[in-house]
Motif scaffolding. Structure first.
Motif, PDB file in Angstrom:
ATOM      1  N   ARG A 193      56.021   3.371  -0.614  1.00 49.47           N
ATOM      2  CA  ARG A 193      54.972   4.108   0.087  1.00 49.47           C
ATOM      3  C   ARG A 193      55.412   5.542   0.382  1.00 49.47           C
ATOM      4  NH1 ARG A 193      53.377   0.917   5.121  1.00 49.47           N
ATOM      5  NH2 ARG A 193      53.542  -0.715   3.539  1.00 49.47           N
ATOM      6  N   VAL A 194      56.671   5.704   0.757  1.00 47.93           N
ATOM      7  CA  VAL A 194      57.181   7.045   1.031  1.00 47.93           C
ATOM      8  C   VAL A 194      57.132   7.902  -0.235  1.00 47.93           C
ATOM      9  CG1 VAL A 194      59.244   8.361   1.608  1.00 47.93           C
ATOM     10  CG2 VAL A 194      58.618   6.380   2.966  1.00 47.93           C
ATOM     11  N   MET A 195      57.529   7.330  -1.362  1.00 47.46           N
ATOM     12  CA  MET A 195      57.501   8.090  -2.607  1.00 47.46           C
ATOM     13  C   MET A 195      56.075   8.478  -2.978  1.00 47.46           C
ATOM     14  SD  MET A 195      60.463   6.359  -4.989  1.00 47.46           S
ATOM     15  CE  MET A 195      60.026   4.634  -4.672  1.00 47.46           C
ATOM     16  N   ALA A 196      55.131   7.565  -2.756  1.00 53.10           N
ATOM     17  CA  ALA A 196      53.733   7.868  -3.051  1.00 53.10           C
ATOM     18  C   ALA A 196      53.202   8.957  -2.131  1.00 53.10           C
ATOM     19  CB  ALA A 196      52.881   6.605  -2.925  1.00 53.10           C
ATOM     20  N   TYR A 197      53.510   8.847  -0.826  1.00 58.62           N
ATOM     21  CA  TYR A 197      53.049   9.866   0.120  1.00 58.62           C
ATOM     22  C   TYR A 197      53.683  11.221  -0.163  1.00 58.62           C
ATOM     23  CZ  TYR A 197      50.871   6.287   3.049  1.00 58.62           C
ATOM     24  OH  TYR A 197      50.073   5.290   3.531  1.00 58.62           O
ATOM     25  N   ALA A 198      54.970  11.225  -0.481  1.00 58.79           N
ATOM     26  CA  ALA A 198      55.640  12.489  -0.779  1.00 58.79           C
ATOM     27  C   ALA A 198      55.069  13.126  -2.038  1.00 58.79           C
ATOM     28  CB  ALA A 198      57.143  12.265  -0.933  1.00 58.79           C
ATOM     29  N   GLY A 199      54.768  12.297  -3.045  1.00 56.00           N
ATOM     30  CA  GLY A 199      54.163  12.833  -4.256  1.00 56.00           C
ATOM     31  C   GLY A 199      52.774  13.402  -3.993  1.00 56.00           C
ATOM     32  N   MET A 200      51.979  12.688  -3.180  1.00 55.66           N
ATOM     33  CA  MET A 200      50.657  13.187  -2.827  1.00 55.66           C
ATOM     34  C   MET A 200      50.747  14.472  -2.019  1.00 55.66           C
ATOM     35  SD  MET A 200      47.610  11.205  -0.756  1.00 55.66           S
ATOM     36  CE  MET A 200      47.886   9.736  -1.742  1.00 55.66           C
ATOM     37  N   THR A 201      51.711  14.516  -1.097  1.00 54.79           N
ATOM     38  CA  THR A 201      51.907  15.725  -0.304  1.00 54.79           C
ATOM     39  C   THR A 201      52.274  16.900  -1.192  1.00 54.79           C
ATOM     40  OG1 THR A 201      52.636  14.423   1.591  1.00 54.79           O
ATOM     41  CG2 THR A 201      53.229  16.748   1.574  1.00 54.79           C
ATOM     42  N   ALA A 202      53.160  16.677  -2.148  1.00 54.18           N
ATOM     43  CA  ALA A 202      53.572  17.749  -3.053  1.00 54.18           C
ATOM     44  C   ALA A 202      52.384  18.255  -3.869  1.00 54.18           C
ATOM     45  CB  ALA A 202      54.688  17.256  -3.973  1.00 54.18           C
ATOM     46  N   ALA A 203      51.559  17.337  -4.359  1.00 51.32           N
ATOM     47  CA  ALA A 203      50.400  17.746  -5.152  1.00 51.32           C
ATOM     48  C   ALA A 203      49.412  18.566  -4.327  1.00 51.32           C
ATOM     49  CB  ALA A 203      49.715  16.517  -5.739  1.00 51.32           C
ATOM     50  N   THR A 208      59.138  22.212  -8.216  1.00 51.74           N
ATOM     51  CA  THR A 208      60.197  21.499  -8.927  1.00 51.74           C
ATOM     52  C   THR A 208      61.510  22.277  -8.941  1.00 51.74           C
ATOM     53  OG1 THR A 208      59.397  22.447 -11.018  1.00 51.74           O
ATOM     54  CG2 THR A 208      58.571  20.274 -10.401  1.00 51.74           C
ATOM     55  N   THR A 209      61.536  23.443  -8.271  1.00 43.18           N
ATOM     56  CA  THR A 209      62.726  24.311  -8.173  1.00 43.18           C
ATOM     57  C   THR A 209      63.219  24.762  -9.551  1.00 43.18           C
ATOM     58  OG1 THR A 209      64.353  22.497  -8.175  1.00 43.18           O
ATOM     59  CG2 THR A 209      63.414  23.125  -6.054  1.00 43.18           C
ATOM     60  N   VAL A 210      62.336  24.817 -10.546  1.00 42.05           N
ATOM     61  CA  VAL A 210      62.719  25.304 -11.869  1.00 42.05           C
ATOM     62  C   VAL A 210      62.822  26.823 -11.849  1.00 42.05           C
ATOM     63  CG1 VAL A 210      62.051  25.447 -14.289  1.00 42.05           C
ATOM     64  CG2 VAL A 210      61.745  23.306 -13.039  1.00 42.05           C
ATOM     65  N   GLY A 211      61.728  27.483 -11.462  1.00 44.18           N
ATOM     66  CA  GLY A 211      61.744  28.929 -11.289  1.00 44.18           C
ATOM     67  C   GLY A 211      62.036  29.708 -12.553  1.00 44.18           C
ATOM     68  N   THR A 261      55.532  35.256   1.129  1.00 41.54           N
ATOM     69  CA  THR A 261      55.682  34.386   2.299  1.00 41.54           C
ATOM     70  C   THR A 261      55.235  32.969   1.967  1.00 41.54           C
ATOM     71  OG1 THR A 261      55.328  36.260   3.783  1.00 41.54           O
ATOM     72  CG2 THR A 261      55.017  34.060   4.697  1.00 41.54           C
ATOM     73  N   VAL A 262      54.090  32.858   1.278  1.00 39.79           N
ATOM     74  CA  VAL A 262      53.626  31.536   0.833  1.00 39.79           C
ATOM     75  C   VAL A 262      54.652  30.905  -0.110  1.00 39.79           C
ATOM     76  CG1 VAL A 262      51.834  30.318  -0.468  1.00 39.79           C
ATOM     77  CG2 VAL A 262      51.205  32.127   1.140  1.00 39.79           C
ATOM     78  N   ALA A 263      55.218  31.726  -0.994  1.00 39.83           N
ATOM     79  CA  ALA A 263      56.214  31.211  -1.941  1.00 39.83           C
ATOM     80  C   ALA A 263      57.441  30.675  -1.225  1.00 39.83           C
ATOM     81  CB  ALA A 263      56.609  32.320  -2.915  1.00 39.83           C
ATOM     82  N   ALA A 264      57.912  31.398  -0.201  1.00 46.67           N
ATOM     83  CA  ALA A 264      59.084  30.937   0.547  1.00 46.67           C
ATOM     84  C   ALA A 264      58.804  29.610   1.234  1.00 46.67           C
ATOM     85  CB  ALA A 264      59.496  31.993   1.568  1.00 46.67           C
ATOM     86  N   GLY A 265      57.615  29.484   1.823  1.00 43.60           N
ATOM     87  CA  GLY A 265      57.259  28.213   2.455  1.00 43.60           C
ATOM     88  C   GLY A 265      57.182  27.076   1.464  1.00 43.60           C
ATOM     89  N   LEU A 266      56.616  27.346   0.277  1.00 41.90           N
ATOM     90  CA  LEU A 266      56.518  26.299  -0.734  1.00 41.90           C
ATOM     91  C   LEU A 266      57.886  25.905  -1.264  1.00 41.90           C
ATOM     92  CD1 LEU A 266      54.467  24.558  -2.245  1.00 41.90           C
ATOM     93  CD2 LEU A 266      54.421  26.293  -4.040  1.00 41.90           C
ATOM     94  N   MET A 267      58.809  26.863  -1.360  1.00 39.04           N
ATOM     95  CA  MET A 267      60.181  26.537  -1.778  1.00 39.04           C
ATOM     96  C   MET A 267      60.832  25.566  -0.798  1.00 39.04           C
ATOM     97  SD  MET A 267      61.602  30.281  -2.901  1.00 39.04           S
ATOM     98  CE  MET A 267      60.668  31.321  -4.030  1.00 39.04           C
ATOM     99  N   ALA A 268      60.698  25.869   0.495  1.00 38.77           N
ATOM    100  CA  ALA A 268      61.294  24.996   1.505  1.00 38.77           C
ATOM    101  C   ALA A 268      60.666  23.616   1.470  1.00 38.77           C
ATOM    102  CB  ALA A 268      61.133  25.628   2.889  1.00 38.77           C
ATOM    103  N   CYS A 269      59.347  23.562   1.362  1.00 38.16           N
ATOM    104  CA  CYS A 269      58.665  22.268   1.314  1.00 38.16           C
ATOM    105  C   CYS A 269      59.022  21.510   0.041  1.00 38.16           C
ATOM    106  CB  CYS A 269      57.156  22.470   1.388  1.00 38.16           C
ATOM    107  SG  CYS A 269      56.564  23.104   2.969  1.00 38.16           S
ATOM    108  N   GLY A 270      59.158  22.246  -1.067  1.00 38.94           N
ATOM    109  CA  GLY A 270      59.514  21.588  -2.324  1.00 38.94           C
ATOM    110  C   GLY A 270      60.880  20.930  -2.253  1.00 38.94           C
ATOM    111  N   LEU A 271      61.850  21.615  -1.650  1.00 39.81           N
ATOM    112  CA  LEU A 271      63.178  21.023  -1.502  1.00 39.81           C
ATOM    113  C   LEU A 271      63.141  19.785  -0.620  1.00 39.81           C
ATOM    114  CD1 LEU A 271      65.356  24.237  -1.060  1.00 39.81           C
ATOM    115  CD2 LEU A 271      65.336  22.686  -3.026  1.00 39.81           C
TER     116      LEU A 271
END
Length: 225
Positions: free
Chosen positions: A122-132, A169-172, A185-195
């Motif tokens: 469930r955590v993996m599913a929620y984390a994947g949904m959150t990322a999307a 995905t931290t590919v960059g 600023t949005v990019a920095a927030g998304l980087m932190a959330c992505g990690l």
């Protein structure tokens, strides 16, 4: 004179959160849909732009009402903003509402003595949904902020989606990147959330595999000497 929470306040707040979490998640999807129409629809696309604006403001007012109820039920008054920083951030920036799913991962961390395989899944599913959802929200925001900026590389919404996938995905690759202050600023927030989300998924998946292998070992008959 500071307000002190009553003993039954946490229980009331918990019951309210349990009852409203799913409806408010649906409202967050409506908010995202309204915002997407505002960003992607042409200026002459009426009445859809007006309807989307009404949808955005009505759902945001719903989030604000929910926040006010949480403050009242908690009994903390002004201290609620300090002790519930994620709730405060979400009501100010509704596009970040999917981050509330991270609380499921925190529940897993508190149950490490009694792990459950279905909970890890469930955590993996929620984390994947959150990322999307966060990636889509960030792509909309960056496209809205960057599309008219000089020397921008985010010329289409497809470019913004590609940038969001690279960042999460931290590919960059660096082929698409924001150039404005708020875009970065949005990019920095998304980087932190992505990690954080990547760590939640990989950590839960690793724990799930360990539990599977442990149960398989327990089922094997003991080896003879």
């Amino acid at each position: 004179m500071s307000q002190r929470p009553t003993p039954e306040a946490p229980a009331r707040l918990t019951r309210w959160e349990q009852r409203t979490e799913v409806p408010l998640f649906g409202a967050s999807l409506l908010f995202l849909a309204g915002y997407a129409v505002r960003v992607l629809a042409p200026h002459d696309a009426q009445p859809w732009r007006d309807v989307s604006l009404i949808l955005v403001w009505s759902t945001w007012s719903l989030f604000l009402t929910d926040y006010a109820v949480r403050v009242h039920l908690s009994g903390l008054g002004a201290r609620f903003a300090r002790t519930h920083r994620l709730d405060t951030l979400v009501v100010l920036l509704p596009l970040l509402r999917p981050l509330r799913m991270v609380r499921v991962y925190q529940a897993v961390q508190q149950r490490r003595d009694r792990p459950r395989l279905d909970l890890y899944a469930r955590v993996m599913a929620y984390a994947g949904m959150t990322a999307a959802l966060l990636g889509f929200s960030a792509a909309l925001s960056v496209y809205h902020l960057e599309r008219r900026a000089p020397d921008t590389s985010v010329r289409t919404f497809g470019d913004a989606l590609w940038w969001a996938c690279e960042t999460l995905t931290t590919v960059g690759y660096g082929d698409v990147a924001p150039v404005t202050f708020w875009g970065r600023t949005v990019a920095a927030g998304l980087m932190a959330c992505g990690l954080a989300l990547l760590g939640a998924v990989t950590g839960s998946f690793s724990s799930w595999l360990i539990q599977v292998f442990t149960r398989e070992d327990e089922k094997r008959p003991p080896e003879r000497g």
